[in-house]
Design an enzyme around this catalytic site. Structure first.
Site, PDB file in Angstrom:
ATOM      1  N   ASP A  80       0.813  -1.214   0.000  1.00 32.02           N
ATOM      2  CA  ASP A  80       0.000   0.000   0.000  1.00 32.02           C
ATOM      3  C   ASP A  80       0.848   1.266   0.000  1.00 32.02           C
ATOM      4  O   ASP A  80       0.457   2.283  -0.575  1.00 32.02           O
ATOM      5  CB  ASP A  80      -0.932   0.007   1.216  1.00 32.02           C
ATOM      6  CG  ASP A  80      -2.152  -0.868   0.993  1.00 32.02           C
ATOM      7  OD1 ASP A  80      -2.049  -1.841   0.225  1.00 32.02           O
ATOM      8  OD2 ASP A  80      -3.200  -0.583   1.593  1.00 32.02           O
ATOM      9  N   CYS A 121       1.071  -8.250   5.077  1.00 37.14           N
ATOM     10  CA  CYS A 121       0.641  -6.866   4.886  1.00 37.14           C
ATOM     11  C   CYS A 121      -0.841  -6.743   4.556  1.00 37.14           C
ATOM     12  O   CYS A 121      -1.564  -7.715   4.479  1.00 37.14           O
ATOM     13  CB  CYS A 121       1.541  -6.175   3.874  1.00 37.14           C
ATOM     14  SG  CYS A 121       3.195  -5.904   4.564  1.00 37.14           S
ATOM     15  N   ASP A 122      -1.241  -5.518   4.305  1.00 38.04           N
ATOM     16  CA  ASP A 122      -2.604  -5.034   4.478  1.00 38.04           C
ATOM     17  C   ASP A 122      -3.725  -5.933   3.979  1.00 38.04           C
ATOM     18  O   ASP A 122      -4.597  -6.319   4.736  1.00 38.04           O
ATOM     19  CB  ASP A 122      -2.737  -3.662   3.826  1.00 38.04           C
ATOM     20  CG  ASP A 122      -1.888  -2.615   4.519  1.00 38.04           C
ATOM     21  OD1 ASP A 122      -0.916  -2.990   5.193  1.00 38.04           O
ATOM     22  OD2 ASP A 122      -2.184  -1.425   4.383  1.00 38.04           O
ATOM     23  N   LYS A 123      -3.774  -6.229   2.695  1.00 35.37           N
ATOM     24  CA  LYS A 123      -4.925  -6.951   2.149  1.00 35.37           C
ATOM     25  C   LYS A 123      -4.688  -8.449   2.092  1.00 35.37           C
ATOM     26  O   LYS A 123      -5.622  -9.208   1.822  1.00 35.37           O
ATOM     27  CB  LYS A 123      -5.262  -6.434   0.737  1.00 35.37           C
ATOM     28  CG  LYS A 123      -5.401  -4.928   0.641  1.00 35.37           C
ATOM     29  CD  LYS A 123      -6.365  -4.364   1.672  1.00 35.37           C
ATOM     30  CE  LYS A 123      -6.332  -2.847   1.705  1.00 35.37           C
ATOM     31  NZ  LYS A 123      -5.063  -2.281   2.200  1.00 35.37           N
ATOM     32  N   CYS A 194       5.009  -2.501   8.295  1.00 35.58           N
ATOM     33  CA  CYS A 194       5.361  -1.177   8.835  1.00 35.58           C
ATOM     34  C   CYS A 194       5.024  -1.079  10.318  1.00 35.58           C
ATOM     35  O   CYS A 194       3.998  -1.560  10.776  1.00 35.58           O
ATOM     36  CB  CYS A 194       4.677  -0.089   8.032  1.00 35.58           C
ATOM     37  SG  CYS A 194       5.287   0.005   6.329  1.00 35.58           S
ATOM     38  N   GLU A 447      -6.761   4.661  -0.421  1.00 33.81           N
ATOM     39  CA  GLU A 447      -6.410   5.273   0.857  1.00 33.81           C
ATOM     40  C   GLU A 447      -5.985   6.726   0.661  1.00 33.81           C
ATOM     41  O   GLU A 447      -5.442   7.095  -0.378  1.00 33.81           O
ATOM     42  CB  GLU A 447      -5.281   4.487   1.525  1.00 33.81           C
ATOM     43  CG  GLU A 447      -5.710   3.124   1.998  1.00 33.81           C
ATOM     44  CD  GLU A 447      -4.620   2.363   2.725  1.00 33.81           C
ATOM     45  OE1 GLU A 447      -4.945   1.368   3.388  1.00 33.81           O
ATOM     46  OE2 GLU A 447      -3.442   2.758   2.625  1.00 33.81           O
ATOM     47  N   SER A 473      -5.257   5.066   5.270  1.00 35.91           N
ATOM     48  CA  SER A 473      -4.195   4.179   5.718  1.00 35.91           C
ATOM     49  C   SER A 473      -4.298   4.024   7.225  1.00 35.91           C
ATOM     50  O   SER A 473      -4.753   4.935   7.926  1.00 35.91           O
ATOM     51  CB  SER A 473      -2.835   4.782   5.352  1.00 35.91           C
ATOM     52  OG  SER A 473      -1.805   4.189   6.100  1.00 35.91           O
TER      53      SER A 473
END
EC number: 4.2.1.9
Length: 565
Positions: A80, A121-123, A194, A447, A473
């Site tokens: 992202d 990570c995110d998704k 992160c 985002e 985000s």
């Protein structure tokens, strides 16, 4: 075993021949063992995934030792941060559905008996979790672990959000390009997701509360040797789960979802977690209404404040203070908040998992008697601007912005808004509105980290709010209200706004409204031209046709379902 479909009986000789050709079959005896998919997401584009090849190797080694036959395969992934601020961000949320579909496809096509899912990570984490619930075979999650926070040569702790905000500071001349480069080169010191309580780490922490991952999954650093040991333990455990036929829908139930939301509110997780958890609930065929969240938040104390809500605490500090188990143990003291009988992949209940946990640093994890706030760090707002709801990370809002009234500055895209902010068009007191960036309108609900960071970097974080039908985000902070539903592309009230309309944000009362009569809002909406899709070919065009509203998790439904609605 499910895998008998592809390995048992004389008629399956061609299948066995192909399986032997992979090199994964050591002897014919392996055809009597469970087939375990190692669902990895290694790639060299995402720092949170660059090290996962080694974790996959460890997982295969341990599955074989435990009596299974491992087969590794990969999913796609989007960073992202790298996708931020350009067309790439439109693919981020949409990639969640591709990941879910791809995991489903591989596991079902090859009749795997179980999965070790290695996201980070995110998704990727929610995508894999959606697939796990859809196919409902034994699964265990073990993420790649968080990144260590960075440190500048002067000793200042920094992370990725520091870099985004430094861009805004550089644009005003507050810092030089050389100083920006120093922050850039210090913020992300190595592999891992992160380092703050951003979306990736939020989801990996929630995996513990959901019971689908082992204790420690959310907070043990990527570079910590304990991360490899966690992979070993998870990979041994999957064989037990297969042998005992313990499936995701046995573990992820309504009560475990409520446990996860309570943890989310207690640590002020990313607003994206609400989007993803609603999608997960849908795959589990659990009815969960967006409107229920405020009642849960009202009885959940906010006890763990992590970056971006505060810039001097990161996930490594949470781990040092006792980890997610310690937060859950503290929350268990709130009468009736957690269901400690919820089952987990350990074979024990959630209560048994956290029984020995203790808080080791009260500066990081506060007691329920001394919370940052008596209510949770996330909230859902309603009103004539968001009749189906909008989401805000209350834990990252400054006290002076908890209530705010100001004139709208309306932009029909994120790019226009960023230009306006950087050009100095935004003044103290304004409410920036970014619309036509929802699931359909974006498409992909991009985002808004670049505009929120620009607002912060220009010193306006304590006086300017931002409202969008897009999302934020996990690193965004300030009065950032996203997921406004219905979105502008669906002719929601946000599409009726004009420059100068007075918008009131009342977070304590969970309200967001515009000072316009309903007749004016309806008249403006009626005068709108039909929404014209921005992208008309490829995956995003199909996604925009099938995706649903943010208040239902921005899930995709089949065309027949969409037409019936």
């Amino acid at each position: 075993m499910r895998s008998d479909t592809v390995k048992t009986g004389f008629e399956k000789a061609p299948h066995r021949s192909l399986l032997k050709a992979t090199g994964a079959i050591a002897s014919n005896n392996d055809f009597r063992k469970p087939f375990i998919g190692i669902c990895n997401s290694f790639n060299e584009l995402i720092p949170g995934h660059a090290h996962l090849q080694e974790l996959g190797r460890i997982a295969k080694e341990e599955v074989r030792k435990a009596g299974g036959v491992p087969f590794e395969f990969n999913t796609i992934g989007v960073c992202d941060g790298i996708a931020m601020g350009h067309i790439g961000m439109r693919y981020s949320l949409a990639s969640r559905e591709l990941i879910a579909d791809s995991v489903e496809t591989v596991a079902e096509a090859h009749r795997l008996d179980g999965l070790v899912c290695i996201p980070n990570c995110d998704k990727i984490t929610p995508g894999m979790m959606m697939a796990a619930l859809r196919i409902n075979i034994p699964v265990i999650f073990v993420s790649g672990g968080p990144m260590k926070a960075g440190c500048t040569p002067s000793g200042k702790t920094v992370d990725l959000i520091s870099v985004f905000e430094a861009v805004g500071q550089c644009s005003t001349g507050e810092i030089t390009e050389s100083e920006l480069e120093t922050i850039q080169d210090s913020a992300c010191p190595g592999c891992g997701s992160c380092s703050g309580m951003f979306t990736a780490n939020s989801m990996n922490c929630l995996s513990e509360a959901l019971g689908i991952a082992l204790p420690g999954n959310g907070t043990i650093l990527a570079i910590d040797p304990r991360r490899n040991e966690l992979v070993r333990e998870a990979s041994r455990k999957i064989v037990d789960l297969v042998n005992n036929d313990i499936r995701p829908r046995d573990i992820i139930t309504r009560k475990s979802l409520l446990n996860a939301f309570a943890l989310d509110f207690a640590m002020g997780g990313s607003t994206n977690t609400i989007l993803h958890t609603l999608a997960i609930a849908n795959e589990a065929e659990l009815d969960f209404d967006f409107s229920e969240l405020n009642a849960l938040s009202a009885k959940t104390p906010y006890i763990c404040k992590v970056s971006p809500a505060t810039m001097d605490v990161h996930i490594e500090d949470v781990d040092r203070a006792g980890g997610i188990s310690a937060i859950l143990k503290e929350l268990s003291r709130v009468d009736g908040l957690l269901d400690l009988s919820a089952p987990t992949v350990t074979g024990k209940t959630l209560g048994e998992n956290i029984a020995g946990a203790e808080v080791l640093d009260r500066n990081v994890i506060r007691s329920i008697e001394n919370p940052y706030s008596a209510t949770g760090g996330l909230a859902v707002l309603y009103g004539n601007l968001a009749p189906q709801g909008a989401v805000i990370k209350t834990g990252a809002v400054s006290p002076e912005m908890m209530t705010h009234t100001g004139p709208a500055k309306v932009y029909d895209s994120q790019d226009e808004a960023i230009k306006g902010i950087m050009d100095g068009d935004i003044c103290a007191g304004d409410v920036v509105v970014i619309r036509y960036e929802g699931p359909k309108g974006g498409p992909g609900m991009p985002e808004m980290l670049s505009p929120t960071s620009a607002i912060m970097g220009r010193g306006l974080g304590g006086s300017v709010a931002l409202i969008t039908d897009g999302r934020f985000s996990g690193g965004s902070r300030g009065a950032c209200i996203g997921h406004v539903s219905p979105e502008a592309a669906e002719k929601g009230p946000i599409a009726a706004l004009e420059n100068g309309d007075m918008i009131t944000i009342d977070i304590p009362n969970r309200c967001i409204s515009v000072d316009l009569p309903e007749t004016v809002i309806a008249g403006r909406i009626a005068a709108l031209k039909p929404f014209e899709p921005k992208i008309k070919k490829g995956y995003l065009a199909r996604y925009a046709q099938l995706v649903t509203s943010a208040n239902t998790g921005a899930i995709m439904k089949n065309p027949a379902y969409c037409e019936s609605k």
